[in-house]
Scaffold this active site. Sequence first.
Site, PDB file in Angstrom:
ATOM      1  N   GLU A 191      -2.451   5.125   2.651  1.00 42.69           N
ATOM      2  CA  GLU A 191      -2.299   3.712   2.295  1.00 42.69           C
ATOM      3  C   GLU A 191      -3.598   3.036   1.859  1.00 42.69           C
ATOM      4  O   GLU A 191      -3.586   2.183   0.970  1.00 42.69           O
ATOM      5  CB  GLU A 191      -1.668   2.932   3.465  1.00 42.69           C
ATOM      6  CG  GLU A 191      -0.194   3.243   3.714  1.00 42.69           C
ATOM      7  CD  GLU A 191       0.047   4.505   4.534  1.00 42.69           C
ATOM      8  OE1 GLU A 191      -0.948   5.118   5.011  1.00 42.69           O
ATOM      9  OE2 GLU A 191       1.216   4.896   4.700  1.00 42.69           O
ATOM     10  N   GLU A 215       0.195  -9.035  -1.211  1.00 45.32           N
ATOM     11  CA  GLU A 215      -0.500  -8.471  -0.039  1.00 45.32           C
ATOM     12  C   GLU A 215      -1.720  -7.661  -0.502  1.00 45.32           C
ATOM     13  O   GLU A 215      -1.904  -6.503  -0.155  1.00 45.32           O
ATOM     14  CB  GLU A 215       0.415  -7.614   0.845  1.00 45.32           C
ATOM     15  CG  GLU A 215      -0.147  -7.388   2.243  1.00 45.32           C
ATOM     16  CD  GLU A 215       0.739  -6.511   3.129  1.00 45.32           C
ATOM     17  OE1 GLU A 215       0.586  -5.287   3.083  1.00 45.32           O
ATOM     18  OE2 GLU A 215       1.571  -7.062   3.871  1.00 45.32           O
ATOM     19  N   ASP A 262       0.786  -1.235   0.000  1.00 44.51           N
ATOM     20  CA  ASP A 262       0.000   0.000   0.000  1.00 44.51           C
ATOM     21  C   ASP A 262       0.821   1.290   0.000  1.00 44.51           C
ATOM     22  O   ASP A 262       0.327   2.337   0.376  1.00 44.51           O
ATOM     23  CB  ASP A 262      -0.898  -0.007   1.243  1.00 44.51           C
ATOM     24  CG  ASP A 262      -0.087  -0.177   2.534  1.00 44.51           C
ATOM     25  OD1 ASP A 262       1.134   0.052   2.500  1.00 44.51           O
ATOM     26  OD2 ASP A 262      -0.690  -0.538   3.568  1.00 44.51           O
ATOM     27  N   HIS A 265      11.866   6.040  13.463  1.00 40.04           N
ATOM     28  CA  HIS A 265      11.792   6.158  12.006  1.00 40.04           C
ATOM     29  C   HIS A 265      12.553   7.431  11.595  1.00 40.04           C
ATOM     30  O   HIS A 265      12.622   8.395  12.365  1.00 40.04           O
ATOM     31  CB  HIS A 265      10.314   6.273  11.630  1.00 40.04           C
ATOM     32  CG  HIS A 265      10.019   6.069  10.182  1.00 40.04           C
ATOM     33  ND1 HIS A 265      10.315   7.019   9.230  1.00 40.04           N
ATOM     34  CD2 HIS A 265       9.448   5.037   9.511  1.00 40.04           C
ATOM     35  CE1 HIS A 265       9.938   6.571   8.042  1.00 40.04           C
ATOM     36  NE2 HIS A 265       9.406   5.361   8.184  1.00 40.04           N
ATOM     37  N   ARG A 298       1.447   8.738   8.788  1.00 39.89           N
ATOM     38  CA  ARG A 298       1.259  10.129   8.391  1.00 39.89           C
ATOM     39  C   ARG A 298       0.049  10.772   9.077  1.00 39.89           C
ATOM     40  O   ARG A 298       0.089  11.937   9.444  1.00 39.89           O
ATOM     41  CB  ARG A 298       1.059  10.212   6.871  1.00 39.89           C
ATOM     42  CG  ARG A 298       2.339  10.435   6.097  1.00 39.89           C
ATOM     43  CD  ARG A 298       2.056  10.544   4.601  1.00 39.89           C
ATOM     44  NE  ARG A 298       3.134  11.199   3.877  1.00 39.89           N
ATOM     45  CZ  ARG A 298       4.315  10.660   3.589  1.00 39.89           C
ATOM     46  NH1 ARG A 298       4.610   9.441   3.998  1.00 39.89           N
ATOM     47  NH2 ARG A 298       5.222  11.344   2.908  1.00 39.89           N
ATOM     48  N   HIS A 302       5.110   5.870  12.901  1.00 43.28           N
ATOM     49  CA  HIS A 302       5.440   6.636  11.691  1.00 43.28           C
ATOM     50  C   HIS A 302       4.246   7.061  10.846  1.00 43.28           C
ATOM     51  O   HIS A 302       4.409   7.720   9.821  1.00 43.28           O
ATOM     52  CB  HIS A 302       6.409   5.835  10.806  1.00 43.28           C
ATOM     53  CG  HIS A 302       5.764   4.651  10.145  1.00 43.28           C
ATOM     54  ND1 HIS A 302       5.030   4.761   8.990  1.00 43.28           N
ATOM     55  CD2 HIS A 302       5.716   3.347  10.488  1.00 43.28           C
ATOM     56  CE1 HIS A 302       4.571   3.565   8.641  1.00 43.28           C
ATOM     57  NE2 HIS A 302       4.971   2.690   9.537  1.00 43.28           N
TER      58      HIS A 302
HETATM   59  C1  UD1 Z   1       6.416   5.232   3.871  1.00 43.99           C
HETATM   60  C2  UD1 Z   1       5.076   4.789   3.279  1.00 43.99           C
HETATM   61  C3  UD1 Z   1       4.230   4.095   4.338  1.00 43.99           C
HETATM   62  C4  UD1 Z   1       5.007   2.964   4.998  1.00 43.99           C
HETATM   63  C5  UD1 Z   1       6.307   3.523   5.547  1.00 43.99           C
HETATM   64  C6  UD1 Z   1       7.130   2.408   6.141  1.00 43.99           C
HETATM   65  C7  UD1 Z   1       3.971   6.159   1.559  1.00 43.99           C
HETATM   66  C8  UD1 Z   1       3.195   7.370   1.261  1.00 43.99           C
HETATM   67  N1  UD1 Z   1       4.338   5.972   2.821  1.00 43.99           N
HETATM   68  O1  UD1 Z   1       6.170   6.242   4.835  1.00 43.99           O
HETATM   69  O2  UD1 Z   1       3.056   3.573   3.722  1.00 43.99           O
HETATM   70  O3  UD1 Z   1       4.219   2.432   6.041  1.00 43.99           O
HETATM   71  O4  UD1 Z   1       7.054   4.115   4.473  1.00 43.99           O
HETATM   72  O5  UD1 Z   1       8.179   2.894   6.918  1.00 43.99           O
HETATM   73  O6  UD1 Z   1       4.276   5.397   0.669  1.00 43.99           O
HETATM   74  N2  UD1 Z   1      13.693   8.928   5.430  1.00 43.99           N
HETATM   75  C9  UD1 Z   1      15.076   8.865   5.396  1.00 43.99           C
HETATM   76  N3  UD1 Z   1      15.675   7.668   5.112  1.00 43.99           N
HETATM   77  C10 UD1 Z   1      14.975   6.533   4.895  1.00 43.99           C
HETATM   78  C11 UD1 Z   1      13.580   6.592   4.958  1.00 43.99           C
HETATM   79  C12 UD1 Z   1      12.952   7.791   5.213  1.00 43.99           C
HETATM   80  O7  UD1 Z   1      15.736   9.854   5.602  1.00 43.99           O
HETATM   81  O8  UD1 Z   1      15.586   5.477   4.656  1.00 43.99           O
HETATM   82  C13 UD1 Z   1      13.034  10.220   5.710  1.00 43.99           C
HETATM   83  C14 UD1 Z   1      13.196  11.225   4.551  1.00 43.99           C
HETATM   84  O9  UD1 Z   1      13.282  12.515   5.070  1.00 43.99           O
HETATM   85  C15 UD1 Z   1      11.884  11.046   3.786  1.00 43.99           C
HETATM   86  C16 UD1 Z   1      10.927  10.823   4.941  1.00 43.99           C
HETATM   87  O10 UD1 Z   1      11.628  10.017   5.866  1.00 43.99           O
HETATM   88  O11 UD1 Z   1      11.567  12.166   3.000  1.00 43.99           O
HETATM   89  C17 UD1 Z   1       9.588  10.233   4.590  1.00 43.99           C
HETATM   90  O12 UD1 Z   1       9.703   9.052   3.801  1.00 43.99           O
HETATM   91  P1  UD1 Z   1       8.393   8.541   2.999  1.00 43.99           P
HETATM   92  O13 UD1 Z   1       8.733   7.258   2.328  1.00 43.99           O
HETATM   93  O14 UD1 Z   1       7.844   9.630   2.167  1.00 43.99           O
HETATM   94  O15 UD1 Z   1       7.339   8.296   4.131  1.00 43.99           O
HETATM   95  P2  UD1 Z   1       7.283   7.253   5.319  1.00 43.99           P
HETATM   96  O16 UD1 Z   1       6.721   7.968   6.476  1.00 43.99           O
HETATM   97  O17 UD1 Z   1       8.598   6.600   5.473  1.00 43.99           O
HETATM   98  N1  UDP Z   2      11.560  -2.894  11.410  1.00 46.67           N
HETATM   99  C1  UDP Z   2      12.958  -2.941  11.329  1.00 46.67           C
HETATM  100  N2  UDP Z   2      13.681  -2.052  12.089  1.00 46.67           N
HETATM  101  C2  UDP Z   2      13.094  -1.133  12.908  1.00 46.67           C
HETATM  102  C3  UDP Z   2      11.676  -1.085  12.962  1.00 46.67           C
HETATM  103  C4  UDP Z   2      10.947  -1.976  12.187  1.00 46.67           C
HETATM  104  O1  UDP Z   2      13.518  -3.769  10.620  1.00 46.67           O
HETATM  105  O2  UDP Z   2      13.813  -0.369  13.575  1.00 46.67           O
HETATM  106  C5  UDP Z   2      10.774  -3.828  10.564  1.00 46.67           C
HETATM  107  C6  UDP Z   2       9.670  -4.591  11.255  1.00 46.67           C
HETATM  108  O3  UDP Z   2      10.116  -5.825  11.754  1.00 46.67           O
HETATM  109  C7  UDP Z   2       8.641  -4.762  10.135  1.00 46.67           C
HETATM  110  C8  UDP Z   2       8.839  -3.541   9.257  1.00 46.67           C
HETATM  111  O4  UDP Z   2      10.121  -3.021   9.600  1.00 46.67           O
HETATM  112  O5  UDP Z   2       8.916  -5.906   9.332  1.00 46.67           O
HETATM  113  C9  UDP Z   2       7.758  -2.536   9.514  1.00 46.67           C
HETATM  114  O6  UDP Z   2       8.078  -1.325   8.901  1.00 46.67           O
HETATM  115  P1  UDP Z   2       7.298   0.003   9.184  1.00 46.67           P
HETATM  116  O7  UDP Z   2       6.688  -0.049  10.541  1.00 46.67           O
HETATM  117  O8  UDP Z   2       8.229   1.112   8.871  1.00 46.67           O
HETATM  118  O9  UDP Z   2       6.187   0.006   8.039  1.00 46.67           O
HETATM  119  P2  UDP Z   2       4.710  -0.590   7.927  1.00 46.67           P
HETATM  120  O10 UDP Z   2       4.773  -2.057   8.144  1.00 46.67           O
HETATM  121  O11 UDP Z   2       3.841   0.129   8.897  1.00 46.67           O
HETATM  122  O12 UDP Z   2       4.315  -0.237   6.521  1.00 46.67           O
END
Ligand code: UD1
Ligand code: UDP
Length: 384
Positions: A133, A119, A97, A255, A224, A222
């Site tokens: 999502e 999924e 998603d 996160h 939104r 995390h």
């Molecule tokens: C995204 C997904 C969410 C998922 C989550 C898992 C969308 C809209 N959101 O949200 O569905 O549950 O990932 O974690 O697809 N950032 C870093 N390094 C990283 C990752 C993130 O610096 O490796 C920071 C950056 O500033 C980036 C921000 O996090 O711009 C947001 O990342 P983004 O993928 O847009 O949103 P998530 O909240 O991570």
């Molecule tokens: N996870 C990880 N390191 C962390 C936190 C989570 O490897 O510090 C793993 C966790 O076991 C799970 C996945 O990341 O498999 C979940 O990711 P997240 O919560 O970011 O996204 P969501 O599942 O809500 O989309």
Amino acid sequence: MKKIMLVFGTRPEAIKMAPLVKEFQKYPDQFQTLVCVTGQHREMLDQVLNIFSIVPDYDLNIMKQGQDLYDVTARVLTGMREVLTEARPDVVLVHGDTTTSTVAALAAFYQQIPVGHVEAGLRTHNIYSPWPEEMNRQLTGRIATWHFAPTALSRQNLLEENVEDKKITVTGNTVIDALYWVVKKIKEDLSLNRELEGALAAAGYDVTRLSGGKKLVLITGHRRENFGDGFVHMCTAIKDLTQKYPDVDFVYPMHLNPNVRKPIHEVFGENLANLGNMFFIEPLEYLSFVYLMEKSAIVLTDSGGIQEEAPGLGKPVLVMRDTTERPEALDAGTVKLVGTAYHRIFNEVSALLDDQQAYEKMSKAINPYGDGMACGRIIDKCLE
Ligand code: UD1
Ligand code: UDP
């Protein structure tokens, strides 16, 4: 020979697609397996690629600090145009998603390449929860030709949207394939245990603190739709819990999203070191995270994937959200929705820490999300 392209971009998609990549690679005569990462996440994605030794064939590297939904959408869409034009896969597989999944599916549709949705069929039926999502997965479901539904309930959701039964395969969730792989590795390899303890200590949490029977509450957040007030309430409740329970450790691998870190600093101050029994640490790589989850007493989270993993490990999960698209563990009684209001979080964590009977009721190991063989079922369907 069919050319299959798996596209993903964030940490959870990578964890759930990695075992599938590995499974496809076992059939080199039937499939040419291509991996395209969008790089919606960077460091958190690379952590997973490293653990599973996956080297992508394509990397769009789109992440920007503080990106919004428009940034991700536009950059994935135009990036995928080039990749699909060059690679011409027979099938594109996307996961779940995220914006990466939906936009990659749309990009494939624009070139009339059929899409398989891994999924598929999870629903809350509320497009603002989780946001974006719920809409992402509904849109991907409309585009997809094949739907790999993790549970009977997700299949039912798709049937109610008039998806043809023959296009749906109930597979279990690939996250359980990944989880079992890690749990087995941890059980079998004592030196790995030492390594993970070392990695956790380096990250800022010394697990030997738990050896005297001390309890651990593991926290992640995390979503939104929780940014702003939701996160402030969550953090305030956590802060007060750390004071009410000085003998319990609270560990929060944060996160990297700046919107997650801002309210943490607002509530706990600029310096997050030396906060007694509260440990803020950097995101953990997957093995260390599962290792810590196994050692925890309670998991407090808004994560989707963790709601699926923790029940398998017999860990009660309090979900800081108002809705869930994963009601199976809720029905089994090992997961509870607690929202983001201060009192609810404070009271529900307290209840589990104080009341042994309530704790035991929630801590039975169940696994409604899979048996560790989801990837095999997806491959069987693709071989068909
Ligand atoms: C995204 C997904 C969410 C998922 C989550 C898992 C969308 C809209 N959101 O949200 O569905 O549950 O990932 O974690 O697809 N950032 C870093 N390094 C990283 C990752 C993130 O610096 O490796 C920071 C950056 O500033 C980036 C921000 O996090 O711009 C947001 O990342 P983004 O993928 O847009 O949103 P998530 O909240 O991570
Ligand atoms: N996870 C990880 N390191 C962390 C936190 C989570 O490897 O510090 C793993 C966790 O076991 C799970 C996945 O990341 O498999 C979940 O990711 P997240 O919560 O970011 O996204 P969501 O599942 O809500 O989309």
